[in-house]
Write a protein that holds these residues in place. Structure first.
Motif, PDB file in Angstrom:
ATOM      1  N   GLN A 180      -6.759  43.247  29.049  1.00 35.41           N
ATOM      2  CA  GLN A 180      -6.663  44.650  29.447  1.00 35.41           C
ATOM      3  C   GLN A 180      -5.512  45.399  28.788  1.00 35.41           C
ATOM      4  OE1 GLN A 180      -6.693  44.938  33.743  1.00 35.41           O
ATOM      5  NE2 GLN A 180      -8.770  44.157  33.899  1.00 35.41           N
ATOM      6  N   GLN A 181      -5.148  44.966  27.582  1.00 38.30           N
ATOM      7  CA  GLN A 181      -4.114  45.695  26.862  1.00 38.30           C
ATOM      8  C   GLN A 181      -4.285  45.520  25.358  1.00 38.30           C
ATOM      9  OE1 GLN A 181      -0.351  44.222  28.190  1.00 38.30           O
ATOM     10  NE2 GLN A 181      -0.716  42.121  27.525  1.00 38.30           N
ATOM     11  N   ARG A 189      -4.051  54.194  32.133  1.00 40.12           N
ATOM     12  CA  ARG A 189      -3.196  53.037  31.884  1.00 40.12           C
ATOM     13  C   ARG A 189      -1.787  53.439  31.449  1.00 40.12           C
ATOM     14  NH1 ARG A 189      -6.769  48.573  31.339  1.00 40.12           N
ATOM     15  NH2 ARG A 189      -8.479  49.085  32.762  1.00 40.12           N
ATOM     16  N   THR A 228      -6.071  52.796  23.743  1.00 45.05           N
ATOM     17  CA  THR A 228      -6.137  52.225  25.081  1.00 45.05           C
ATOM     18  C   THR A 228      -7.400  52.691  25.796  1.00 45.05           C
ATOM     19  OG1 THR A 228      -3.727  52.121  25.240  1.00 45.05           O
ATOM     20  CG2 THR A 228      -4.960  52.058  27.301  1.00 45.05           C
TER      21      THR A 228
END
Length: 318
Positions: free
Chosen positions: A22-23, A110, A307
């Protein structure tokens, strides 16, 4: 398990990264002029990482323009893309194309605490739309919807092409000069990198000055150094952005807050935060009280589009 790759493709540069846990991971920037198509640029990126094409299972690219059908032509560089040929060339199982400002909006979900500055204090109301607006090469406008349970939706649009709002005789004078130059005056014609010189020329024409600055960089630098005409340009730019952002809040019910993105405002961030933006943002007559408590943030994160592509890919796979 195969890797996931995300890309944010602009007119000059294409930014690529792997999407892990998730990054973003292994971010690189490649010049679009150096490659005939996105497949060649991604192949070079993978080679730099010691990866073969078949190592990537899914790709999400953030691209400027509407995305539908097999063929996509990039609006601001020479690249073209066929979904089928792309997947065959790179041995990719899944390709997701998302509008660049939809990806930018999803990237707001995010943000880290050190990646934004507060312009207007407030608290975002849960499950209410948020406005994402960004002066850059053009003026992007999008709406971010919190669907609950960690799910988000980004609504693309062409809000940068609405009419430039006028709220004073002075603004009307400037509008008249810009209209004499180009005809229809959209918000984007003033609120973009190219808009800074346009507003500067309009102020000089109305006030009888000889223009001596001709680039956004020169106008910004002169304004921050105290040049009175250039300072007025930055102030007027900030006020018009406030009016356009406020109009979008009223249209969308955007009590989830406003994110200001893009490359223009961070160049004079301190000036902007002290400018008339907040006053003009809420200057809506009988609806001015509606803006009490709506937060506004200036985003400084360098890779929000990348992102957001990762978030889009996650949600598509989930």
């Amino acid at each position: 398990m195969k890797l996931a790759l995300v890309g944010d493709i602009g007119g000059t540069n294409a930014r690529f990264a792997l999407w892990k846990d998730q990054q973003l991971d292994s971010i690189q920037v490649h010049a679009t002029a150096d490659y005939p198509n996105p497949e060649a640029a991604i192949t070079a990126y993978l080679k730099d990482l010691g990866l073969a094409s078949g190592a990537i299972g899914s790709v999400c690219l953030s691209v400027a323009g509407p995305v539908s059908g097999d063929e996509f032509r990039f609006t601001n560089n020479h690249w073209r893309l066929s979904r089928k040929a792309f997947c065959e060339t790179l041995q990719v199982e899944r390709l997701l194309l998302v509008n660049d400002f939809s990806a930018m909006a999803l990237g707001m979900t995010r943000l880290q605490p050190d990646e934004f500055r507060v312009v207007c204090e407030g608290v975002a109301e849960p499950l209410r739309p948020a406005v994402v607006i960004g002066p850059g090469t053009g003026l992007g406008v999008g709406t971010l919807l919190d669907l609950g349970e960690g799910r988000w939706a980004a609504l693309p649009g062409e809000g940068g092409h609405v009419d430039l709002p006028l709220s004073s005789p002075r603004e009307t004078q400037l509008w008249q000069h810009i209209h004499s130059e180009i005809g229809h005056v959209s918000a984007e014609t003033a609120l973009s990198g190219g808009g800074l010189p346009r507003v500067y020329r309009a102020i000089c024409a109305v006030d009888g000055h000889v223009p001596v600055l001709d680039t956004p960089e020169a106008i910004t630098a002169a304004g921050l150094a105290g040049d009175p005409i250039a300072r007025e340009v930055l102030e007027q730019f900030s006020c018009w952005l406030g009016r356009v952002a406020g109009n979008n809040v009223l249209t969308t019910g955007g009590r989830g807050g406003v994110y200001i993105v893009g490359g223009v405002i961070p160049r004079f961030a301190d000036f902007f935060i002290q400018s008339g933006f907040a006053r003009c943002f809420a200057d809506k007559g009988c609806m001015s009280d509606y803006f009490k408590g709506i937060p506004v943030w200036l985003v400084t994160a360098p890779y929000s589009g990348l992102t957001g592509a990762g978030v889009a890919l996650e949600q598509a796979q989930g």
